[in-house]
Design a protein around this motif. Structure first.
Motif, PDB file in Angstrom:
ATOM      1  N   LEU A 140      -5.181  -2.066  -4.957  1.00  0.00           N
ATOM      2  CA  LEU A 140      -4.946  -3.311  -4.224  1.00  0.00           C
ATOM      3  C   LEU A 140      -6.099  -4.282  -4.447  1.00  0.00           C
ATOM      4  N   ALA A 141      -7.326  -3.765  -4.423  1.00  0.00           N
ATOM      5  CA  ALA A 141      -8.485  -4.623  -4.667  1.00  0.00           C
ATOM      6  C   ALA A 141      -8.516  -5.105  -6.109  1.00  0.00           C
ATOM      7  N   GLY A 163      -1.755  -5.975   1.455  1.00  0.00           N
ATOM      8  CA  GLY A 163      -1.443  -4.550   1.322  1.00  0.00           C
ATOM      9  C   GLY A 163      -0.582  -3.997   2.430  1.00  0.00           C
ATOM     10  N   ASP A 164      -0.716  -4.533   3.650  1.00  0.00           N
ATOM     11  CA  ASP A 164       0.052  -4.015   4.784  1.00  0.00           C
ATOM     12  C   ASP A 164       1.318  -4.812   5.066  1.00  0.00           C
ATOM     13  N   GLY A 180      -4.507   7.578  -0.730  1.00  0.00           N
ATOM     14  CA  GLY A 180      -4.881   6.382   0.014  1.00  0.00           C
ATOM     15  C   GLY A 180      -6.015   5.628  -0.656  1.00  0.00           C
ATOM     16  N   ARG A 206       0.833  -1.208   0.000  1.00  0.00           N
ATOM     17  CA  ARG A 206       0.000   0.000   0.000  1.00  0.00           C
ATOM     18  C   ARG A 206       0.864   1.253   0.000  1.00  0.00           C
ATOM     19  N   THR A 210      -5.311  -6.931  -1.658  1.00  0.00           N
ATOM     20  CA  THR A 210      -5.798  -6.257  -0.457  1.00  0.00           C
ATOM     21  C   THR A 210      -5.281  -6.915   0.811  1.00  0.00           C
ATOM     22  N   ASP A 217      -5.949   1.827  -2.255  1.00  0.00           N
ATOM     23  CA  ASP A 217      -6.897   0.777  -1.860  1.00  0.00           C
ATOM     24  C   ASP A 217      -7.632   0.209  -3.070  1.00  0.00           C
ATOM     25  N   GLU A 218      -7.985   1.072  -4.015  1.00  0.00           N
ATOM     26  CA  GLU A 218      -8.692   0.599  -5.213  1.00  0.00           C
ATOM     27  C   GLU A 218      -7.812  -0.317  -6.048  1.00  0.00           C
TER      28      GLU A 218
END
Length: 278
Positions: free
Chosen positions: A120-121, A129-130, A113, A97, A126, A117-118
């Motif tokens: 990653l999905a 991501g972290d 941000g 991310r 997702t 997120d979009e």
């Protein structure tokens, strides 16, 4: 965007001292299609991509990308494209991310941000991501690399040998990603030395050999260049890749033998004894 081809290349030449890498390259890429530039190592594929992405100047010929001349308007070309090189350009110290947020901020986009997120999905990352990018598999890292390239929604993307060094599962992941890009309207110029990759992905294939395009067409058109094949019925044995993917699954996320739960079986199939582009 004008009615011109998304990419138009005419008579491009490039030499490095006495080494003539490109000797009059011509082709067009229509918008929203996948165009594969197929050639062996040293054929000049990367050199051509570097010229089209304004990283290198041609010695002769002309090229336009998204209607802009690469020599006269390099800034406009850069705003219209994204380039993914042979090796993933992700920061392994950052999370997936954080890599995406960083690029969005560098492009001065609002809500970095939300953009991260979009993406990653969109690229099925997702859950990871972290996590630091250093912990990603080869396929995940390449998907993250492509996701970073798409920040800002460039209409044209160059993929320079995107599956080099990847295992079979990771290659399939990248193939699926490239197909999705074209399905969403992105124009993709793909360079590869893998015949099966060009066969799986490309709407059109150009074969670059000794600095020139020796043939350009759809897969069906290229196959018609060879004499008709003699057909016989033989037993088709599963390849090692068939066995590998059946055992681990295409994504490697399950231990199932396949989507239907069935193992690979031997059957009769029609095969050709003639040559074909594979």
């Amino acid at each position: 965007m004008t009615t011109e081809a998304a990419i138009h290349v005419q008579g491009i030449q490039k030499s490095f001292k006495d080494l003539h890498v490109l000797q009059g390259v011509d082709f067009e890429v229509q918008a929203g299609t996948i165009f594969a530039l197929l050639g062996s190592n040293g054929a000049g594929k990367t050199t051509l991509v570097r010229i089209l992405s304004t990283l290198l100047k041609a010695d002769g010929g002309t090229a336009t990308v998204y209607g802009y001349d690469v020599a006269a308007k390099p800034g406009d070309v850069r705003e219209s494209i994204s380039l993914t090189g042979q090796f993933a350009a992700v920061d392994e110290v950052l999370t997936g991310r954080e890599n995406l947020v960083l690029v969005a901020r560098l492009r001065h986009l609002k809500n970095p941000g939300a953009i991260a997120d979009e993406l990653l999905a969109r690229f099925s990352l997702t859950d990871a991501g972290d996590r630091k990018a250093a912990t990603y598999s080869g396929g995940m890292r390449r998907r993250l690399d492509i996701a970073m390239s798409l920040i800002g929604n460039p209409p044209i993307i160059f993929l320079d040998e995107p599956t080099t060094g990847l295992d079979p599962q990771a290659r399939i992941e990248v193939w699926q990603t490239v197909k999705k890009l074209a399905g969403q309207g992105t124009t993709v110029l793909l360079t590869t030395q893998y015949l099966d990759e060009a066969e799986q992905l490309a709407d059109r294939i150009a074969i670059l050999h000794k600095g020139t395009i020796i043939q350009n067409g759809t897969l069906a058109e290229l196959k018609q260049l060879l004499p008709p094949a003699e057909v016989e019925y033989v037993e088709k044995q599963p390849s090692l890749e068939d066995v590998f993917l059946a055992l681990v699954g295409e994504t490697g996320e399950t231990g199932e033998t396949g989507d239907s739960g069935e193992t690979a079986t031997t059957d009769a199939d029609t095969v050709s004894h003639g040559k074909e582009l594979r």
